[in-house]
Scaffold this motif. Sequence first.
Motif, PDB file in Angstrom:
ATOM      1  N   VAL A 168       0.832  -1.203   0.000  1.00  0.00           N
ATOM      2  CA  VAL A 168       0.000   0.000   0.000  1.00  0.00           C
ATOM      3  C   VAL A 168       0.867   1.254   0.000  1.00  0.00           C
ATOM      4  O   VAL A 168       0.544   2.253  -0.669  1.00  0.00           O
ATOM      5  N   LEU A 169       1.974   1.216   0.726  1.00  0.00           N
ATOM      6  CA  LEU A 169       2.854   2.378   0.807  1.00  0.00           C
ATOM      7  C   LEU A 169       3.589   2.655  -0.502  1.00  0.00           C
ATOM      8  O   LEU A 169       4.051   3.777  -0.728  1.00  0.00           O
ATOM      9  N   THR A 170       3.720   1.649  -1.344  1.00  0.00           N
ATOM     10  CA  THR A 170       4.556   1.795  -2.537  1.00  0.00           C
ATOM     11  C   THR A 170       3.778   1.661  -3.840  1.00  0.00           C
ATOM     12  O   THR A 170       4.390   1.557  -4.903  1.00  0.00           O
ATOM     13  N   SER A 171       2.461   1.651  -3.782  1.00  0.00           N
ATOM     14  CA  SER A 171       1.666   1.550  -5.010  1.00  0.00           C
ATOM     15  C   SER A 171       0.459   2.476  -4.928  1.00  0.00           C
ATOM     16  O   SER A 171       0.050   2.891  -3.836  1.00  0.00           O
ATOM     17  N   ALA A 172      -0.105   2.775  -6.066  1.00  0.00           N
ATOM     18  CA  ALA A 172      -1.222   3.720  -6.137  1.00  0.00           C
ATOM     19  C   ALA A 172      -2.555   2.986  -6.013  1.00  0.00           C
ATOM     20  O   ALA A 172      -2.631   1.765  -6.098  1.00  0.00           O
ATOM     21  N   GLY A 173      -3.608   3.769  -5.787  1.00  0.00           N
ATOM     22  CA  GLY A 173      -4.957   3.227  -5.817  1.00  0.00           C
ATOM     23  C   GLY A 173      -5.523   2.804  -4.482  1.00  0.00           C
ATOM     24  O   GLY A 173      -6.552   2.118  -4.446  1.00  0.00           O
ATOM     25  N   HIS A 174      -4.896   3.217  -3.386  1.00  0.00           N
ATOM     26  CA  HIS A 174      -5.346   2.766  -2.065  1.00  0.00           C
ATOM     27  C   HIS A 174      -5.909   3.884  -1.196  1.00  0.00           C
ATOM     28  O   HIS A 174      -6.345   3.621  -0.067  1.00  0.00           O
ATOM     29  N   ASN A 175      -5.888   5.120  -1.686  1.00  0.00           N
ATOM     30  CA  ASN A 175      -6.406   6.218  -0.877  1.00  0.00           C
ATOM     31  C   ASN A 175      -7.898   6.015  -0.581  1.00  0.00           C
ATOM     32  O   ASN A 175      -8.686   5.690  -1.469  1.00  0.00           O
ATOM     33  N   GLY A 176      -8.249   6.182   0.690  1.00  0.00           N
ATOM     34  CA  GLY A 176      -9.637   6.048   1.102  1.00  0.00           C
ATOM     35  C   GLY A 176     -10.095   4.622   1.309  1.00  0.00           C
ATOM     36  O   GLY A 176     -11.281   4.383   1.543  1.00  0.00           O
ATOM     37  N   ALA A 177      -9.166   3.669   1.253  1.00  0.00           N
ATOM     38  CA  ALA A 177      -9.542   2.260   1.424  1.00  0.00           C
ATOM     39  C   ALA A 177      -9.346   1.826   2.873  1.00  0.00           C
ATOM     40  O   ALA A 177      -8.423   2.270   3.557  1.00  0.00           O
ATOM     41  N   ALA A 178     -10.233   0.934   3.333  1.00  0.00           N
ATOM     42  CA  ALA A 178     -10.111   0.301   4.650  1.00  0.00           C
ATOM     43  C   ALA A 178     -10.094  -1.205   4.406  1.00  0.00           C
ATOM     44  O   ALA A 178     -11.130  -1.790   4.093  1.00  0.00           O
ATOM     45  N   TYR A 179      -8.928  -1.808   4.536  1.00  0.00           N
ATOM     46  CA  TYR A 179      -8.741  -3.212   4.196  1.00  0.00           C
ATOM     47  C   TYR A 179      -8.823  -4.094   5.438  1.00  0.00           C
ATOM     48  O   TYR A 179      -8.039  -3.900   6.387  1.00  0.00           O
ATOM     49  N   VAL A 180      -9.728  -5.051   5.427  1.00  0.00           N
ATOM     50  CA  VAL A 180      -9.826  -6.030   6.513  1.00  0.00           C
ATOM     51  C   VAL A 180      -8.906  -7.194   6.159  1.00  0.00           C
ATOM     52  O   VAL A 180      -9.060  -7.847   5.125  1.00  0.00           O
ATOM     53  N   LEU A 181      -7.938  -7.456   7.022  1.00  0.00           N
ATOM     54  CA  LEU A 181      -6.907  -8.463   6.762  1.00  0.00           C
ATOM     55  C   LEU A 181      -7.072  -9.636   7.721  1.00  0.00           C
ATOM     56  O   LEU A 181      -7.148  -9.444   8.937  1.00  0.00           O
ATOM     57  N   THR A 182      -7.109 -10.851   7.177  1.00  0.00           N
ATOM     58  CA  THR A 182      -7.218 -12.045   8.019  1.00  0.00           C
ATOM     59  C   THR A 182      -6.321 -13.137   7.465  1.00  0.00           C
ATOM     60  O   THR A 182      -5.803 -13.050   6.352  1.00  0.00           O
ATOM     61  N   GLY A 183      -6.182 -14.182   8.273  1.00  0.00           N
ATOM     62  CA  GLY A 183      -5.570 -15.395   7.773  1.00  0.00           C
ATOM     63  C   GLY A 183      -6.506 -16.079   6.793  1.00  0.00           C
ATOM     64  O   GLY A 183      -7.642 -15.638   6.583  1.00  0.00           O
ATOM     65  N   PRO A 184      -6.064 -17.210   6.182  1.00  0.00           N
ATOM     66  CA  PRO A 184      -6.862 -17.837   5.121  1.00  0.00           C
ATOM     67  C   PRO A 184      -7.980 -18.732   5.629  1.00  0.00           C
ATOM     68  O   PRO A 184      -8.834 -19.153   4.855  1.00  0.00           O
ATOM     69  N   ASP A 185      -7.987 -19.035   6.916  1.00  0.00           N
ATOM     70  CA  ASP A 185      -9.020 -19.924   7.460  1.00  0.00           C
ATOM     71  C   ASP A 185      -9.169 -19.679   8.954  1.00  0.00           C
ATOM     72  O   ASP A 185      -8.488 -18.822   9.525  1.00  0.00           O
ATOM     73  N   ARG A 186     -10.082 -20.432   9.576  1.00  0.00           N
ATOM     74  CA  ARG A 186     -10.343 -20.269  11.007  1.00  0.00           C
ATOM     75  C   ARG A 186      -9.880 -21.500  11.773  1.00  0.00           C
ATOM     76  O   ARG A 186      -9.997 -22.630  11.300  1.00  0.00           O
ATOM     77  N   LEU A 187      -9.398 -21.237  12.986  1.00  0.00           N
ATOM     78  CA  LEU A 187      -9.130 -22.296  13.950  1.00  0.00           C
ATOM     79  C   LEU A 187      -9.678 -21.840  15.293  1.00  0.00           C
ATOM     80  O   LEU A 187      -9.568 -20.651  15.640  1.00  0.00           O
ATOM     81  N   THR A 188     -10.247 -22.757  16.057  1.00  0.00           N
ATOM     82  CA  THR A 188     -10.615 -22.388  17.424  1.00  0.00           C
ATOM     83  C   THR A 188      -9.342 -22.197  18.232  1.00  0.00           C
ATOM     84  O   THR A 188      -8.257 -22.657  17.845  1.00  0.00           O
ATOM     85  N   GLN A 189      -9.483 -21.554  19.379  1.00  0.00           N
ATOM     86  CA  GLN A 189      -8.305 -21.344  20.209  1.00  0.00           C
ATOM     87  C   GLN A 189      -7.715 -22.686  20.671  1.00  0.00           C
ATOM     88  O   GLN A 189      -6.491 -22.842  20.732  1.00  0.00           O
ATOM     89  N   ALA A 190      -8.577 -23.635  20.957  1.00  0.00           N
ATOM     90  CA  ALA A 190      -8.082 -24.961  21.338  1.00  0.00           C
ATOM     91  C   ALA A 190      -7.319 -25.611  20.188  1.00  0.00           C
ATOM     92  O   ALA A 190      -6.285 -26.272  20.390  1.00  0.00           O
ATOM     93  N   GLU A 191      -7.792 -25.427  18.964  1.00  0.00           N
ATOM     94  CA  GLU A 191      -7.087 -25.971  17.799  1.00  0.00           C
ATOM     95  C   GLU A 191      -5.751 -25.268  17.582  1.00  0.00           C
ATOM     96  O   GLU A 191      -4.761 -25.893  17.167  1.00  0.00           O
ATOM     97  N   GLN A 192      -5.699 -23.988  17.863  1.00  0.00           N
ATOM     98  CA  GLN A 192      -4.426 -23.266  17.744  1.00  0.00           C
ATOM     99  C   GLN A 192      -3.376 -23.873  18.664  1.00  0.00           C
ATOM    100  O   GLN A 192      -2.206 -24.039  18.281  1.00  0.00           O
ATOM    101  N   VAL A 193      -3.789 -24.207  19.871  1.00  0.00           N
ATOM    102  CA  VAL A 193      -2.856 -24.819  20.826  1.00  0.00           C
ATOM    103  C   VAL A 193      -2.352 -26.159  20.287  1.00  0.00           C
ATOM    104  O   VAL A 193      -1.153 -26.477  20.384  1.00  0.00           O
ATOM    105  N   ARG A 194      -3.255 -26.940  19.719  1.00  0.00           N
ATOM    106  CA  ARG A 194      -2.847 -28.227  19.149  1.00  0.00           C
ATOM    107  C   ARG A 194      -1.822 -28.018  18.030  1.00  0.00           C
ATOM    108  O   ARG A 194      -0.803 -28.718  17.959  1.00  0.00           O
TER     109      ARG A 194
END
Length: 272
Positions: A168-194
């Motif tokens: 975003v800092l080095t390319s155009a076209g992002h002014n006024g954008a709000a980007y929601v960033l996540t990982g590619p999938d979900r894990l429960t907290q218990a699964e994260q520990v595993r």
Amino acid sequence: MSKILVTGATGNVGRQLVSQLGEGGLDVRALARDPGRAALPVETVRGDLTAPETLEPALRDVESVFLLWPAFTADGADQVVTAIAKHARRVVLLSATGADAPESHYHELERLVRHSGLGWTFLRPAGFAVNTLLWADQVRRGVVRWPFGRAARSLIHERDIAAVAAHVLTSAGHNGAAYVLTGPDRLTQAEQVRVIGEAIGREVRWEEQPPEEAREQLTAVWGAPAFVESALRTWESFVSAPEVVTDTVRRLLGRPALTFRQWAEDHAADFS
């Protein structure tokens, strides 16, 4: 070449961002309270966002700023944003998915930036995978005792947050954008520990902790009762309404977001 100032440069995201921008041959300046101890591979200047009067030297000749706010409240942020607006043309703010809630300090930070006259982009990551390092001591003992094991999270690798920020800092076209960033999938907290246990080659089990007990412990560690209360409510909400998953990282970077397993493998030494 336009200069980029990175605040929070010694933190998990900031250090990654500084490295990625530096490797790209860009003109980068890092802000640090103690430049001598920062050990960063770019120009590093002294400054502190909680003391806006220290920012003037760091902002000279800067066109873009990566802003990572260091506190649980927006106190003093108006002075910082004003200082940035005197020198720079654009800011990339590391915000959060909950920024739309008026009670969130990120809501106020975004409001200040929107009305600053700067070009702006908001990065709104979901949970940071790196925050599971809070479990490190418990992982070493083989049992993680924490509330809401069934809370399903889409945690994101700090390297991906930094990569999106660099893009975003080095390319155009992002002014006024709000980007929601996540990982590619979900894990429960218990699964994260595993998964962490599998990454370090050791069995680690989950033990459900009553929220009341967690509230007391986290308040003692974080010293911010309102923030602890917000965190507990958020984790509880992810039991019945799992955290959102977006494809923003793939769309912006042209590759999938890194998985939690990849993050755990990258940080295996931190749990050992």
